[in-house]
Design an enzyme around this catalytic site. Sequence first.
Site, mmCIF file in Angstrom:
data_model
loop_
_atom_site.group_PDB
_atom_site.id
_atom_site.type_symbol
_atom_site.label_atom_id
_atom_site.label_comp_id
_atom_site.label_asym_id
_atom_site.label_seq_id
_atom_site.Cartn_x
_atom_site.Cartn_y
_atom_site.Cartn_z
ATOM 1 N N ARG A 79 -10.624 -4.886 -11.955
ATOM 2 C CA ARG A 79 -9.321 -4.296 -11.646
ATOM 3 C C ARG A 79 -9.403 -2.775 -11.593
ATOM 4 O O ARG A 79 -10.069 -2.142 -12.404
ATOM 5 C CB ARG A 79 -8.278 -4.723 -12.693
ATOM 6 C CG ARG A 79 -6.858 -4.258 -12.366
ATOM 7 C CD ARG A 79 -5.836 -5.006 -13.191
ATOM 8 N NE ARG A 79 -5.837 -6.427 -12.875
ATOM 9 C CZ ARG A 79 -5.251 -6.955 -11.815
ATOM 10 N NH1 ARG A 79 -4.630 -6.176 -10.938
ATOM 11 N NH2 ARG A 79 -5.292 -8.253 -11.604
ATOM 12 N N VAL B 153 1.627 -1.430 -7.155
ATOM 13 C CA VAL B 153 2.937 -1.416 -7.806
ATOM 14 C C VAL B 153 2.737 -1.961 -9.221
ATOM 15 O O VAL B 153 1.796 -2.712 -9.462
ATOM 16 C CB VAL B 153 3.962 -2.275 -7.029
ATOM 17 C CG1 VAL B 153 4.368 -1.608 -5.743
ATOM 18 C CG2 VAL B 153 3.451 -3.690 -6.785
ATOM 19 N N GLU C 167 0.968 2.726 -14.119
ATOM 20 C CA GLU C 167 0.343 1.757 -15.029
ATOM 21 C C GLU C 167 1.449 0.996 -15.751
ATOM 22 O O GLU C 167 2.192 1.562 -16.560
ATOM 23 C CB GLU C 167 -0.559 2.477 -16.031
ATOM 24 C CG GLU C 167 -1.052 1.626 -17.195
ATOM 25 C CD GLU C 167 -1.671 0.329 -16.754
ATOM 26 O OE1 GLU C 167 -1.215 -0.728 -17.243
ATOM 27 O OE2 GLU C 167 -2.611 0.354 -15.911
ATOM 28 N N SER C 168 1.564 -0.298 -15.474
ATOM 29 C CA SER C 168 2.699 -1.076 -15.971
ATOM 30 C C SER C 168 2.800 -1.071 -17.491
ATOM 31 O O SER C 168 3.910 -0.999 -18.041
ATOM 32 C CB SER C 168 2.619 -2.513 -15.460
ATOM 33 O OG SER C 168 1.487 -3.189 -15.990
ATOM 34 N N ARG D 152 -6.451 2.329 -4.194
ATOM 35 C CA ARG D 152 -5.508 1.337 -3.683
ATOM 36 C C ARG D 152 -4.079 1.727 -4.036
ATOM 37 O O ARG D 152 -3.825 2.419 -5.012
ATOM 38 C CB ARG D 152 -5.826 -0.052 -4.246
ATOM 39 C CG ARG D 152 -7.126 -0.631 -3.719
ATOM 40 C CD ARG D 152 -7.166 -2.150 -3.897
ATOM 41 N NE ARG D 152 -6.999 -2.547 -5.287
ATOM 42 C CZ ARG D 152 -7.994 -2.659 -6.162
ATOM 43 N NH1 ARG D 152 -9.224 -2.368 -5.787
ATOM 44 N NH2 ARG D 152 -7.767 -3.049 -7.398
ATOM 45 N N TRP E 247 1.513 -2.658 0.550
ATOM 46 C CA TRP E 247 2.906 -3.075 0.373
ATOM 47 C C TRP E 247 3.815 -2.317 1.336
ATOM 48 O O TRP E 247 3.630 -1.133 1.558
ATOM 49 C CB TRP E 247 3.368 -2.802 -1.056
ATOM 50 C CG TRP E 247 2.606 -3.522 -2.119
ATOM 51 C CD1 TRP E 247 1.682 -2.974 -2.964
ATOM 52 C CD2 TRP E 247 2.707 -4.898 -2.481
ATOM 53 N NE1 TRP E 247 1.204 -3.927 -3.827
ATOM 54 C CE2 TRP E 247 1.812 -5.122 -3.555
ATOM 55 C CE3 TRP E 247 3.469 -5.972 -2.000
ATOM 56 C CZ2 TRP E 247 1.659 -6.364 -4.163
ATOM 57 C CZ3 TRP E 247 3.313 -7.212 -2.607
ATOM 58 C CH2 TRP E 247 2.423 -7.400 -3.667
ATOM 59 N N CYS F 226 4.598 -9.628 -8.057
ATOM 60 C CA CYS F 226 3.540 -9.053 -8.893
ATOM 61 C C CYS F 226 3.866 -9.185 -10.380
ATOM 62 O O CYS F 226 4.905 -8.696 -10.835
ATOM 63 C CB CYS F 226 3.365 -7.581 -8.518
ATOM 64 S SG CYS F 226 2.315 -6.654 -9.639
#
Length: 370
Positions: A15, A158, A173-174, A155, A79, A46
């Site tokens: 990732r 989202v 960064e979620s 890349r 996206w 996502c």
Amino acid sequence: MSKQWASGTNGAFKRQVSSFRETISKQHPIYKPAKGRYWLYVSLACPWAHRTLITRALKGLTSVIGCSVVHWHLDEKGWRFLDMEKQLEDSEDFLEHWHDVAGGIRTAKEDSSKSFAEIKNDSQRFMVDATNEPHYGYKRISDLYYKSDPQYSARFTVPVLWDLETQTIVNNESSEIIRILNSSAFDEFVDDDHKKTDLVPAQLKTQIDDFNSWVYDSINNGVYKTGFAEKAEVYESEVNNVFEHLDKVEKILSDKYSKLKAKYGEEDRQKILGEFFTVGDQLTEADIRLYTTVIRFDPVYVQHFKCNFTSIRAGYPFIHLWVRNLYWNYDAFRYTTDFDHIKLHYTRSHTRINPLGITPLGPKPDIRPL
């Protein structure tokens, strides 16, 4: 997308590391808390973006931070948003949907997906397939990345937490975005009940961080490492690891249920479910981060990513009870979960895995009653 996901020659998925890692606080020299200053760009398909929508809703921030939703179909350019040039932008729906829990996407209000046979990848249904980008008229998430950093070369992912004032990405960064949203930064803009909501309480933080660590590597990211494996030996190693750690979660929840049953009695299901969470006896970030993978497991990961030892509903009764409790009893989970976007995204975007782009209708229902 038909390109390879594996890194190097070992056939294993790796990732990408997020590039924008700022925070929002009164002490920050640039990014200060303010109502209407920040915007979330998400995909309902996502699982990483889904975390941010759930947290935003639980913290009462829907009126503070607006939201735009990208199209479920991820093509070679990344996206995309809907082209709204021909839409009536002064309509009541248009003005209000930015502050809905799911950005106004109507199918997020439905608990069962439908037939997909007539839906094309270039479908342009407003507030069904996606929303537009309201601030700059951008067509792609990539446009935001280049506006923030013209030299950006990685890349275009989202979620994106965007600052409208400086026109830059605060964070992509979620795991960090949900900590920002959970912090006290926006307390002055929400009511007292939402101020009291703490998804990472101090007394549980160490446990939450530990739980998140292995859940991320072996379950959240584990399903991707399984599905995107490009060598059989890598796939077999990763799929075994996923189910070993689902077994671990099942044991945690089984033990938790037994203790709650002893405490309240088997008949008092409401009290049991009121404390039936992964860490501690309250809803925490650990539940949010696990939920966004588990809710996708039966509809997508079992068949699409070949995580098919068993399903959640067939093989993990306590995880199954836990995920249904969150979905049916907490609007922040239910109304940010869009089974149409989830199924369409994976089966139509990953052409290397599913070259014909046929979207399975099952399992039925997408989530069972509680």
